[in-house]
Design a protein around this motif. Sequence first.
Motif, PDB file in Angstrom:
ATOM      1  N   HIS A 109       0.907  -1.081  -0.089  1.00  0.00           N
ATOM      2  CA  HIS A 109       0.120  -0.106   0.200  1.00  0.00           C
ATOM      3  C   HIS A 109       0.892   1.265  -0.084  1.00  0.00           C
ATOM      4  CE1 HIS A 109      -2.464   3.129   1.757  1.00  0.00           C
ATOM      5  NE2 HIS A 109      -3.490   2.781   1.034  1.00  0.00           N
ATOM      6  N   HIS A 110       1.888   1.197   0.812  1.00  0.00           N
ATOM      7  CA  HIS A 110       2.688   2.630   0.746  1.00  0.00           C
ATOM      8  C   HIS A 110       3.368   2.897  -0.374  1.00  0.00           C
ATOM      9  CE1 HIS A 110       5.093  -0.841   2.876  1.00  0.00           C
ATOM     10  NE2 HIS A 110       6.080   0.092   2.442  1.00  0.00           N
ATOM     11  N   TRP A 111       3.666   1.643  -1.200  1.00  0.00           N
ATOM     12  CA  TRP A 111       4.539   1.685  -2.375  1.00  0.00           C
ATOM     13  C   TRP A 111       3.835   2.513  -3.617  1.00  0.00           C
ATOM     14  CZ3 TRP A 111       6.713  -3.911  -3.271  1.00  0.00           C
ATOM     15  CH2 TRP A 111       7.496  -4.075  -2.260  1.00  0.00           C
ATOM     16  N   ILE A 112       2.489   2.576  -3.430  1.00  0.00           N
ATOM     17  CA  ILE A 112       1.657   2.909  -4.510  1.00  0.00           C
ATOM     18  C   ILE A 112       1.839   4.203  -5.136  1.00  0.00           C
ATOM     19  CG2 ILE A 112      -0.671   3.477  -5.495  1.00  0.00           C
ATOM     20  CD1 ILE A 112      -1.662   1.043  -3.730  1.00  0.00           C
ATOM     21  N   GLN A 113       1.868   5.265  -4.245  1.00  0.00           N
ATOM     22  CA  GLN A 113       2.032   6.562  -4.535  1.00  0.00           C
ATOM     23  C   GLN A 113       3.686   6.847  -5.016  1.00  0.00           C
ATOM     24  OE1 GLN A 113      -0.046   8.840  -5.415  1.00  0.00           O
ATOM     25  NE2 GLN A 113      -1.723   7.563  -4.652  1.00  0.00           N
ATOM     26  N   PRO A 114       4.721   6.416  -4.536  1.00  0.00           N
ATOM     27  CA  PRO A 114       6.014   6.537  -4.978  1.00  0.00           C
ATOM     28  C   PRO A 114       6.039   5.774  -6.372  1.00  0.00           C
ATOM     29  CG  PRO A 114       5.967   6.029  -2.509  1.00  0.00           C
ATOM     30  CD  PRO A 114       4.549   5.979  -3.161  1.00  0.00           C
TER      31      PRO A 114
END
Length: 214
Positions: free
Chosen positions: A80-85
Amino acid sequence: MVSSPDAEHHDDVGEHGGRLRSFRHERGNWASYVYVAFRPHEELWEMLDELKSVARKHGVHLTTAEEIHVSLSHTVILRHHWIQPFIQSLREKLCTTRRFLCVADLLKVYVNKEKSRTFLGLEVARGRQQLLEVVSGVDLSLQEFHLETFYQNPSFHVSLAWCVGDMAKALQGACLLELQRVVDDFEDSDVLTRFYADTIYCKCGNKVMSIPLC
């Protein structure tokens, strides 16, 4: 923000027309892929009905694809925390890419790696070199997150229909020649099989993010 999936998920193949997942669903993991959209003209569905009718005569019952597009990556898992990067990385890699015309008018048969599904697709002829350049940028972003890159020599295609299992043999030979004649003889097929790659999309779960080309 992308909403969280259910904490627990039981995968019922009956809900997917007999299709199987190639990886296990886990909380916080998002099945993601990059693609170019294909926006079909209404007449394309008429042509597809004829193609499905020909396939049935050869013992293959095809189902119309739910999403018609050209894949530019495998389906990979993003935390989930990889999506925007990851999306930001794609934007940076593709910021100077210009939109371009694609023509997909050659029918080909494809089978997935698991041999669980067979696809009837239109291979992209014109626009292939530009798609390869886009994939090079997408691959760089995937490598930043230690994810699998795309095929070395991809056959870019628009998947029109599919069936369960490995039915490539039944769709090849005389069947494929007959199917190609449907495309070649269909009125306005030269219009139906062309599209502009003006935006690159990344689908993560049920969320779609767009990257317009210049």
